[in-house]
Design a protein around this motif. Structure first.
Motif, mmCIF file in Angstrom:
data_model
loop_
_atom_site.group_PDB
_atom_site.id
_atom_site.type_symbol
_atom_site.label_atom_id
_atom_site.label_comp_id
_atom_site.label_asym_id
_atom_site.label_seq_id
_atom_site.Cartn_x
_atom_site.Cartn_y
_atom_site.Cartn_z
ATOM 1 N N CYS A 1 0.507 -1.101 0.063
ATOM 2 C CA CYS A 1 0.260 0.244 0.107
ATOM 3 C C CYS A 1 0.698 1.144 -0.253
ATOM 4 C CB CYS A 1 -0.790 0.223 1.028
ATOM 5 S SG CYS A 1 -2.082 1.694 1.725
ATOM 6 N N ARG A 2 0.516 2.392 -0.884
ATOM 7 C CA ARG A 2 1.535 3.209 -1.017
ATOM 8 C C ARG A 2 1.036 4.600 -0.414
ATOM 9 N NH1 ARG A 2 0.693 3.504 -7.481
ATOM 10 N NH2 ARG A 2 3.030 2.464 -7.663
ATOM 11 N N THR A 3 -0.480 4.012 -0.051
ATOM 12 C CA THR A 3 -0.774 4.988 1.884
ATOM 13 C C THR A 3 0.491 4.955 3.171
ATOM 14 O OG1 THR A 3 -2.739 5.149 0.617
ATOM 15 C CG2 THR A 3 -2.457 6.498 2.812
ATOM 16 N N CYS A 4 -0.200 3.355 3.015
ATOM 17 C CA CYS A 4 0.280 2.940 4.590
ATOM 18 C C CYS A 4 1.490 2.368 5.090
ATOM 19 C CB CYS A 4 -1.050 3.052 5.452
ATOM 20 S SG CYS A 4 -0.268 0.566 5.229
ATOM 21 N N GLY A 5 2.017 2.191 3.889
ATOM 22 C CA GLY A 5 3.171 0.775 3.863
ATOM 23 C C GLY A 5 3.001 -0.305 3.868
ATOM 24 N N ARG A 6 1.951 -0.624 4.454
ATOM 25 C CA ARG A 6 0.990 -2.086 4.809
ATOM 26 C C ARG A 6 1.797 -3.147 3.349
ATOM 27 N NH1 ARG A 6 -3.023 -4.742 7.991
ATOM 28 N NH2 ARG A 6 -2.665 -7.237 8.069
ATOM 29 N N ARG B 1 -9.126 -9.255 -3.891
ATOM 30 C CA ARG B 1 -9.900 -8.067 -3.596
ATOM 31 C C ARG B 1 -8.319 -6.774 -2.958
ATOM 32 N NH1 ARG B 1 -13.677 -5.980 -0.235
ATOM 33 N NH2 ARG B 1 -11.620 -4.593 1.283
ATOM 34 N N LEU B 2 -7.619 -6.438 -4.350
ATOM 35 C CA LEU B 2 -6.637 -5.620 -3.887
ATOM 36 C C LEU B 2 -6.153 -4.241 -3.003
ATOM 37 C CD1 LEU B 2 -6.523 -7.428 -6.273
ATOM 38 C CD2 LEU B 2 -4.489 -6.339 -7.049
ATOM 39 N N ALA C 1 -5.842 -2.751 5.694
ATOM 40 C CA ALA C 1 -5.527 -2.049 7.031
ATOM 41 C C ALA C 1 -6.006 -0.754 6.809
ATOM 42 C CB ALA C 1 -3.599 -1.712 7.079
ATOM 43 N N CYS C 2 -5.815 0.410 5.470
ATOM 44 C CA CYS C 2 -6.402 1.681 5.461
ATOM 45 C C CYS C 2 -7.083 1.813 4.348
ATOM 46 C CB CYS C 2 -5.083 2.797 5.508
ATOM 47 S SG CYS C 2 -4.449 2.222 4.176
ATOM 48 N N GLY C 3 -7.371 0.405 3.707
ATOM 49 C CA GLY C 3 -8.830 0.672 3.369
ATOM 50 C C GLY C 3 -8.401 1.482 1.368
ATOM 51 N N GLY C 4 -7.114 1.398 1.211
ATOM 52 C CA GLY C 4 -6.739 2.589 0.406
ATOM 53 C C GLY C 4 -6.209 1.859 -0.869
ATOM 54 N N ALA C 5 -6.721 2.055 -1.779
ATOM 55 C CA ALA C 5 -6.797 1.923 -3.390
ATOM 56 C C ALA C 5 -5.793 2.422 -4.000
ATOM 57 C CB ALA C 5 -7.913 2.563 -4.206
ATOM 58 N N ASP C 6 -4.168 3.023 -3.916
ATOM 59 C CA ASP C 6 -3.278 2.950 -4.231
ATOM 60 C C ASP C 6 -1.908 2.111 -3.518
ATOM 61 O OD1 ASP C 6 -1.627 4.752 -5.399
ATOM 62 O OD2 ASP C 6 -0.453 6.025 -4.658
ATOM 63 N N VAL C 7 -2.382 0.964 -5.071
ATOM 64 C CA VAL C 7 -1.903 0.036 -4.547
ATOM 65 C C VAL C 7 -1.006 -0.368 -5.187
ATOM 66 C CG1 VAL C 7 -2.643 -1.065 -2.384
ATOM 67 C CG2 VAL C 7 -3.209 -1.920 -5.016
ATOM 68 N N GLU C 8 0.525 -1.251 -4.777
ATOM 69 C CA GLU C 8 1.428 -1.948 -5.636
ATOM 70 C C GLU C 8 1.728 -3.510 -5.895
ATOM 71 O OE1 GLU C 8 3.943 -1.241 -9.358
ATOM 72 O OE2 GLU C 8 2.698 0.204 -8.518
ATOM 73 N N PHE D 1 -20.205 -0.826 -8.560
ATOM 74 C CA PHE D 1 -19.278 -0.803 -9.903
ATOM 75 C C PHE D 1 -18.412 -0.236 -9.185
ATOM 76 C CE2 PHE D 1 -17.106 0.504 -13.599
ATOM 77 C CZ PHE D 1 -16.779 -0.710 -14.392
ATOM 78 N N SER D 2 -18.551 1.045 -8.315
ATOM 79 C CA SER D 2 -16.569 1.593 -8.775
ATOM 80 C C SER D 2 -16.170 1.481 -6.901
ATOM 81 C CB SER D 2 -17.355 3.274 -7.665
ATOM 82 O OG SER D 2 -17.421 3.294 -6.714
ATOM 83 N N GLY D 3 -16.936 0.133 -6.079
ATOM 84 C CA GLY D 3 -16.966 -0.204 -5.477
ATOM 85 C C GLY D 3 -15.726 -1.310 -5.784
ATOM 86 N N PHE D 4 -16.036 -2.173 -6.469
ATOM 87 C CA PHE D 4 -15.547 -3.806 -7.314
ATOM 88 C C PHE D 4 -13.803 -3.343 -8.130
ATOM 89 C CE2 PHE D 4 -19.381 -5.736 -7.652
ATOM 90 C CZ PHE D 4 -19.018 -7.706 -6.771
ATOM 91 N N VAL D 5 -14.162 -1.341 -8.805
ATOM 92 C CA VAL D 5 -12.634 -1.548 -9.950
ATOM 93 C C VAL D 5 -11.904 -0.652 -7.922
ATOM 94 C CG1 VAL D 5 -12.280 1.278 -10.598
ATOM 95 C CG2 VAL D 5 -14.063 -0.223 -11.315
ATOM 96 N N ARG D 6 -12.211 -0.218 -7.329
ATOM 97 C CA ARG D 6 -11.676 0.330 -5.829
ATOM 98 C C ARG D 6 -10.673 -1.266 -4.892
ATOM 99 N NH1 ARG D 6 -10.380 4.523 -8.365
ATOM 100 N NH2 ARG D 6 -12.058 5.531 -8.267
ATOM 101 N N ASP D 7 -11.920 -2.159 -5.315
ATOM 102 C CA ASP D 7 -11.264 -3.592 -4.403
ATOM 103 C C ASP D 7 -10.229 -3.746 -5.416
ATOM 104 O OD1 ASP D 7 -13.278 -3.627 -2.984
ATOM 105 O OD2 ASP D 7 -14.143 -4.940 -2.836
ATOM 106 N N LEU D 8 -9.819 -3.728 -6.664
ATOM 107 C CA LEU D 8 -8.691 -3.831 -7.087
ATOM 108 C C LEU D 8 -7.218 -2.588 -7.035
ATOM 109 C CD1 LEU D 8 -10.272 -4.922 -11.264
ATOM 110 C CD2 LEU D 8 -9.538 -6.563 -9.188
#
Lengths: 113, 227
Positions: free
Chosen positions: A73-78, A86-87, A91-98, B180-187
């Motif tokens: 996670c780029r936000t919290c580093g986890r 589910r990517l 931990a923080c629910g962030g979507a900015d992940v690598e 839909f947007s929840g599934f996009v963010r889940d990815l």
């Protein structure tokens, strides 16, 4: 879906490597398929098996291993494993992940004797 | 004596090599190249028609499009005012670097601001074939259902922008934009999600703005630094 073409690409790299070890015999090929690479491990193993059978080392074993996805996670580093597509960061629910593992198709190793 | 040779080498396919050559050409020419992917019927062609009608006065654009058969899509895009070259793939389920390299021969890339590559309608294979593009756009549409992102994670994961088309049909289809947007963010996708309707024109402004911004970003990167 296109594992025969991928198998040819793997095999080209195996053959190039074996040129450096022309006095040896290939006994094993190990390939890693990331869960998010877009390739199917079973089909790739089957297609590679066909190429090996027609090669000068027809008895070499082919092992294709599926590699699970690991993300950061780029936000919290986890750092955490992907759970059922589910990517998002647990931990923080962030979507900015690598993804740091599980996206590649790679030739892991060869065994020769 | 058995010996293990550790390699850990990324597999480079023939298409990877062709895509790298295309990317170099695109960068030299300084244009923005956008690869559009979706399932059949999501509205890739409609999006290009609307883009042609609304942006042709500002930007120089062209397209290449892949379909198994017919030049129906190319004719629609040309009628809307954008040059388009059709690639018929026969049984091919995706476009590859060789097909794109041949199709763009008719264009002078340096005279273009944006080149669109409309891929074959398919959310599986096109995702695995890089075409040297700068940006990937996945187009989805409300009648397809709101769980497409999680069913086709590889395609959606590779997107730089997700377009959700046919918003005018939300009520008729029972589609949930929130789901839909929840599934996009889940990815784990932190990319723009643009809800629009090519039929009514709703939301198209944000799409055109996104294109202009990407065009500018690529142009700035390509521009030679002042002496």
């Amino acid at each position: 879906m296109h594992e025969i073409a991928l198998a040819h690409a793997v095999w080209r790299q195996v053959a190039a490597e074996m040129e450096k070890h022309s006095d040896r015999r290939l006994t094993q090929v190990r390939v890693v398929v990331g869960e998010l690479s877009g390739a199917d491990p079973e089909s790739l193993e089957f297609a590679l098996g066909l190429l090996v059978a027609e090669s000068e080392w027809p008895h070499a074993a082919v092992h294709v291993r599926k590699e699970p996805v690991v993300l950061v996670c780029r936000t919290c580093g986890r750092e955490y494993p992907m759970q059922e597509m589910r990517l998002r960061c647990p931990a923080c629910g962030g979507a900015d992940v690598e993804p740091v593992r599980g996206t590649q198709l790679r030739l892991e190793s060869l065994e020769v004797e | 004596m058995a010996e293990r040779i550790r390699l850990e080498k990324k597999i480079v396919t023939e298409n990877d090599r062709l895509a790298a050559a295309l990317a170099e050409r695109f960068d030299e020419a300084g244009l923005l190249v956008v690869n559009l992917m979706s399932s059949p019927g999501a509205g890739k062609t409609s999006l290009l028609e609307q883009t042609a009608r609304r942006l042709a006065d500002d930007l120089r654009m062209a397209a290449v499009g892949g379909d198994l058969a017919t030049d129906r899509d190319a004719r629609r895009i040309i009628d809307a005012g954008m040059p388009c070259r059709q690639i018929n793939t026969g049984r091919g389920c995706h476009l590859n670097g060789r097909q794109v390299a041949e199709a763009i021969e008719v264009y002078d890339l340096a005279d273009l601001d944006i080149l669109f590559i409309e891929n074959v309608g398919n959310l599986v294979c096109p995702a695995s074939f890089d075409l040297g593009e700068h940006r990937r756009v996945v187009v989805s549409s409300t009648p397809e259902g709101d769980d497409k992102p999680v069913k086709y994670p590889v395609a959606f994961r590779s997107a730089d922008c997700v377009v959700l088309n046919k918003m005018d049909l939300v009520e008729a289809t029972g589609f949930s934009p929130a789901s839909f947007s929840g599934f996009v963010r889940d990815l784990g996708l932190d990319v723009p999600l643009l809800e629009l309707s090519c039929k009514t024109g709703q939301g198209l402004g944000a799409w055109l703005d996104w294109l202009r911004t990407q065009r500018e970003a690529v142009r700035c990167r390509a521009a030679p630094s002042p002496e």
